[in-house]
Design a protein around this motif. Structure first.
Motif, PDB file in Angstrom:
ATOM      1  N   GLU A 164       0.982  -1.152  -0.158  1.00  0.00           N
ATOM      2  CA  GLU A 164       0.055  -0.064   0.116  1.00  0.00           C
ATOM      3  C   GLU A 164       1.022   1.338  -0.232  1.00  0.00           C
ATOM      4  OE1 GLU A 164      -2.908   2.198   2.894  1.00  0.00           O
ATOM      5  OE2 GLU A 164      -2.967   0.000   2.889  1.00  0.00           O
ATOM      6  N   ILE A 165       0.910   2.098  -1.165  1.00  0.00           N
ATOM      7  CA  ILE A 165       1.837   3.142  -1.154  1.00  0.00           C
ATOM      8  C   ILE A 165       1.108   4.384  -1.038  1.00  0.00           C
ATOM      9  CG2 ILE A 165       3.154   4.368  -2.892  1.00  0.00           C
ATOM     10  CD1 ILE A 165       3.680   1.449  -4.205  1.00  0.00           C
ATOM     11  N   ARG A 166       1.520   5.117  -0.221  1.00  0.00           N
ATOM     12  CA  ARG A 166       1.012   6.662   0.196  1.00  0.00           C
ATOM     13  C   ARG A 166       2.092   7.688   0.070  1.00  0.00           C
ATOM     14  NH1 ARG A 166      -4.140   6.331   2.070  1.00  0.00           N
ATOM     15  NH2 ARG A 166      -4.996   4.157   2.557  1.00  0.00           N
ATOM     16  N   ALA A 167       1.689   8.679  -0.108  1.00  0.00           N
ATOM     17  CA  ALA A 167       2.445  10.087  -0.145  1.00  0.00           C
ATOM     18  C   ALA A 167       1.786  11.031   0.626  1.00  0.00           C
ATOM     19  CB  ALA A 167       2.443  10.290  -1.692  1.00  0.00           C
ATOM     20  N   PRO A 168       2.870  12.089   1.196  1.00  0.00           N
ATOM     21  CA  PRO A 168       2.322  13.161   1.968  1.00  0.00           C
ATOM     22  C   PRO A 168       1.304  14.077   1.287  1.00  0.00           C
ATOM     23  CG  PRO A 168       4.662  13.306   1.125  1.00  0.00           C
ATOM     24  CD  PRO A 168       3.928  12.038   0.805  1.00  0.00           C
ATOM     25  N   ASP A 169       1.226  14.293  -0.079  1.00  0.00           N
ATOM     26  CA  ASP A 169       0.040  15.136  -0.501  1.00  0.00           C
ATOM     27  C   ASP A 169      -0.129  14.620  -2.005  1.00  0.00           C
ATOM     28  OD1 ASP A 169       1.976  16.229  -2.925  1.00  0.00           O
ATOM     29  OD2 ASP A 169       3.095  16.831  -0.898  1.00  0.00           O
ATOM     30  N   PRO A 170      -1.201  15.009  -2.681  1.00  0.00           N
ATOM     31  CA  PRO A 170      -1.678  14.388  -4.102  1.00  0.00           C
ATOM     32  C   PRO A 170      -0.706  14.440  -5.070  1.00  0.00           C
ATOM     33  CG  PRO A 170      -3.508  15.625  -2.757  1.00  0.00           C
ATOM     34  CD  PRO A 170      -2.397  15.821  -1.893  1.00  0.00           C
ATOM     35  N   LEU A 171      -0.066  15.577  -5.150  1.00  0.00           N
ATOM     36  CA  LEU A 171       1.151  15.789  -5.941  1.00  0.00           C
ATOM     37  C   LEU A 171       2.170  14.696  -6.009  1.00  0.00           C
ATOM     38  CD1 LEU A 171       2.218  17.428  -8.556  1.00  0.00           C
ATOM     39  CD2 LEU A 171       3.193  18.923  -6.974  1.00  0.00           C
ATOM     40  N   ALA A 172       2.382  14.468  -4.692  1.00  0.00           N
ATOM     41  CA  ALA A 172       3.579  13.521  -4.540  1.00  0.00           C
ATOM     42  C   ALA A 172       3.086  12.174  -4.968  1.00  0.00           C
ATOM     43  CB  ALA A 172       4.056  13.615  -3.003  1.00  0.00           C
ATOM     44  N   LEU A 173       1.862  11.872  -4.797  1.00  0.00           N
ATOM     45  CA  LEU A 173       1.061  10.551  -5.117  1.00  0.00           C
ATOM     46  C   LEU A 173       1.149  10.461  -6.525  1.00  0.00           C
ATOM     47  CD1 LEU A 173      -0.009   7.825  -3.993  1.00  0.00           C
ATOM     48  CD2 LEU A 173      -2.265   8.925  -4.156  1.00  0.00           C
ATOM     49  N   LYS A 174       0.901  11.512  -7.201  1.00  0.00           N
ATOM     50  CA  LYS A 174       0.826  11.503  -8.530  1.00  0.00           C
ATOM     51  C   LYS A 174       2.389  11.198  -9.263  1.00  0.00           C
ATOM     52  CE  LYS A 174      -2.943  14.592  -9.152  1.00  0.00           C
ATOM     53  NZ  LYS A 174      -3.343  15.954  -9.444  1.00  0.00           N
ATOM     54  N   ARG A 175       3.304  11.839  -8.586  1.00  0.00           N
ATOM     55  CA  ARG A 175       4.678  11.408  -9.093  1.00  0.00           C
ATOM     56  C   ARG A 175       4.989   9.925  -8.854  1.00  0.00           C
ATOM     57  NH1 ARG A 175       6.509  17.095  -6.779  1.00  0.00           N
ATOM     58  NH2 ARG A 175       6.487  18.148  -8.513  1.00  0.00           N
ATOM     59  N   LEU A 176       4.623   9.455  -7.437  1.00  0.00           N
ATOM     60  CA  LEU A 176       4.947   8.108  -7.506  1.00  0.00           C
ATOM     61  C   LEU A 176       4.216   7.141  -8.343  1.00  0.00           C
ATOM     62  CD1 LEU A 176       4.547   7.985  -3.429  1.00  0.00           C
ATOM     63  CD2 LEU A 176       6.551   7.654  -4.784  1.00  0.00           C
ATOM     64  N   ILE A 177       3.078   7.290  -8.787  1.00  0.00           N
ATOM     65  CA  ILE A 177       2.138   6.673  -9.787  1.00  0.00           C
ATOM     66  C   ILE A 177       2.948   6.686 -11.131  1.00  0.00           C
ATOM     67  CG2 ILE A 177       0.011   6.752 -11.081  1.00  0.00           C
ATOM     68  CD1 ILE A 177      -1.517   7.670  -8.339  1.00  0.00           C
ATOM     69  N   TRP A 178       3.266   7.836 -11.377  1.00  0.00           N
ATOM     70  CA  TRP A 178       4.279   8.112 -12.642  1.00  0.00           C
ATOM     71  C   TRP A 178       5.130   7.076 -12.516  1.00  0.00           C
ATOM     72  CZ3 TRP A 178       9.190   9.029 -14.478  1.00  0.00           C
ATOM     73  CH2 TRP A 178       9.245   9.271 -15.562  1.00  0.00           C
ATOM     74  N   HIS A 179       6.265   7.012 -11.612  1.00  0.00           N
ATOM     75  CA  HIS A 179       7.272   6.195 -11.459  1.00  0.00           C
ATOM     76  C   HIS A 179       6.893   4.589 -11.359  1.00  0.00           C
ATOM     77  CE1 HIS A 179      10.759   9.021 -11.034  1.00  0.00           C
ATOM     78  NE2 HIS A 179       9.865   9.763 -10.259  1.00  0.00           N
ATOM     79  N   ILE A 180       5.864   4.227 -10.778  1.00  0.00           N
ATOM     80  CA  ILE A 180       5.301   2.820 -10.968  1.00  0.00           C
ATOM     81  C   ILE A 180       5.072   2.538 -12.170  1.00  0.00           C
ATOM     82  CG2 ILE A 180       3.429   1.451 -10.085  1.00  0.00           C
ATOM     83  CD1 ILE A 180       3.616   3.215  -7.168  1.00  0.00           C
ATOM     84  N   GLY A 181       4.106   3.606 -12.981  1.00  0.00           N
ATOM     85  CA  GLY A 181       3.546   3.051 -14.398  1.00  0.00           C
ATOM     86  C   GLY A 181       4.850   3.222 -15.148  1.00  0.00           C
ATOM     87  N   ASN A 182       5.981   3.756 -15.015  1.00  0.00           N
ATOM     88  CA  ASN A 182       6.903   3.694 -15.808  1.00  0.00           C
ATOM     89  C   ASN A 182       7.715   2.444 -15.856  1.00  0.00           C
ATOM     90  OD1 ASN A 182       8.756   5.151 -17.669  1.00  0.00           O
ATOM     91  ND2 ASN A 182      10.275   5.548 -16.163  1.00  0.00           N
ATOM     92  N   ARG A 183       7.329   1.521 -14.806  1.00  0.00           N
ATOM     93  CA  ARG A 183       7.830   0.143 -14.592  1.00  0.00           C
ATOM     94  C   ARG A 183       6.967  -0.904 -15.199  1.00  0.00           C
ATOM     95  NH1 ARG A 183      10.259   3.920 -12.081  1.00  0.00           N
ATOM     96  NH2 ARG A 183      12.555   3.467 -11.604  1.00  0.00           N
ATOM     97  N   HIS A 184       5.719  -0.452 -15.869  1.00  0.00           N
ATOM     98  CA  HIS A 184       4.761  -1.397 -16.476  1.00  0.00           C
ATOM     99  C   HIS A 184       4.437  -2.447 -15.694  1.00  0.00           C
ATOM    100  CE1 HIS A 184       5.220   1.063 -19.899  1.00  0.00           C
ATOM    101  NE2 HIS A 184       6.622   0.927 -19.961  1.00  0.00           N
ATOM    102  N   ILE A 185       4.112  -2.198 -14.445  1.00  0.00           N
ATOM    103  CA  ILE A 185       3.854  -3.307 -13.549  1.00  0.00           C
ATOM    104  C   ILE A 185       2.194  -2.891 -13.105  1.00  0.00           C
ATOM    105  CG2 ILE A 185       6.041  -3.647 -12.548  1.00  0.00           C
ATOM    106  CD1 ILE A 185       4.878  -2.264  -9.943  1.00  0.00           C
ATOM    107  N   PRO A 186       1.503  -4.070 -12.997  1.00  0.00           N
ATOM    108  CA  PRO A 186      -0.106  -3.700 -12.538  1.00  0.00           C
ATOM    109  C   PRO A 186      -0.055  -3.200 -11.216  1.00  0.00           C
ATOM    110  CG  PRO A 186       0.371  -5.952 -13.184  1.00  0.00           C
ATOM    111  CD  PRO A 186       1.736  -5.160 -12.989  1.00  0.00           C
ATOM    112  N   ALA A 187      -1.097  -1.951 -11.274  1.00  0.00           N
ATOM    113  CA  ALA A 187      -1.128  -1.321  -9.959  1.00  0.00           C
ATOM    114  C   ALA A 187      -2.685  -0.886 -10.004  1.00  0.00           C
ATOM    115  CB  ALA A 187      -0.540  -0.085 -10.160  1.00  0.00           C
ATOM    116  N   GLU A 188      -3.149  -0.745  -8.757  1.00  0.00           N
ATOM    117  CA  GLU A 188      -4.806  -0.595  -8.513  1.00  0.00           C
ATOM    118  C   GLU A 188      -4.687   0.853  -7.828  1.00  0.00           C
ATOM    119  OE1 GLU A 188      -8.030  -1.761  -5.341  1.00  0.00           O
ATOM    120  OE2 GLU A 188      -6.634  -3.329  -5.764  1.00  0.00           O
TER     121      GLU A 188
END
Length: 163
Positions: free
Chosen positions: A79-103
């Motif tokens: 379960e991945i969380r970030a301190p604010d919505p922008l930081a979470l969007k950045r984490l989502i981008w990095h995760i998506g860049n690895r082409h792994i399934p994400a919910e």
């Protein structure tokens, strides 16, 4: 052996006798044709026209009209969380860049447990805590949408090459 030839999506269930259930993890919910056995012991052949994603709460329609309930099995996830919505969007981008399934949820992202990605997330200022729960990742841009009982639907997964 009796065959299951159709999927009744969770939002459409309301008719038919549920005679058994199957509990499947994310990987096992991507099927077209496979012999299965329900938790209660009912053997049947899943025999769909094309590959499909079975979602938590769907039912498989047997040839005689009875139903087998589909349940998503709990899996070990992060379960991945970030301190604010922008930081979470950045984490989502990095995760998506690895082409792994994400919910993607309102304020968190869930991925399969992976210590390397957990360290990456922590290094980028997020948290990555192990949890056990059903995994319902996004279908992807080429998958034709998603089906979680709120109006869209999964297609088959397709991939494209990056130049």
């Amino acid at each position: 052996m009796i065959r299951a030839t159709r999927i009744l999506r969770a939002h459409a269930i309301g008719w038919g006798e549920i005679v058994d259930r199957i509990v499947l993890d994310h990987g096992d919910r991507h099927r077209r044709r496979v012999a299965m056995r329900g938790v209660g012991g009912l053997p049947f052949l899943l025999d769909l026209i094309e590959p499909a994603v079975l979602e938590d709460g769907d039912a498989l329609v047997l040839e005689d009209g009875r139903l087998v309930w589909v349940e998503a099995a709990p899996e070990r996830l992060l379960e991945i969380r970030a301190p604010d919505p922008l930081a979470l969007k950045r984490l989502i981008w990095h995760i998506g860049n690895r082409h792994i399934p994400a919910e993607i949820a309102e304020d968190a992202v869930f991925i399969a447990e992976d210590h390397v990605l957990a360290e990456m997330v922590r290094g980028l200022g997020g948290t990555a805590e192990p949890v056990e729960r059903p995994f319902r990742p996004e279908g992807g841009a080429y998958a034709g949408g998603h089906e979680h009982g709120h109006g869209h639907h999964h297609g088959s997964h397709a991939h494209h090459a990056h130049d």
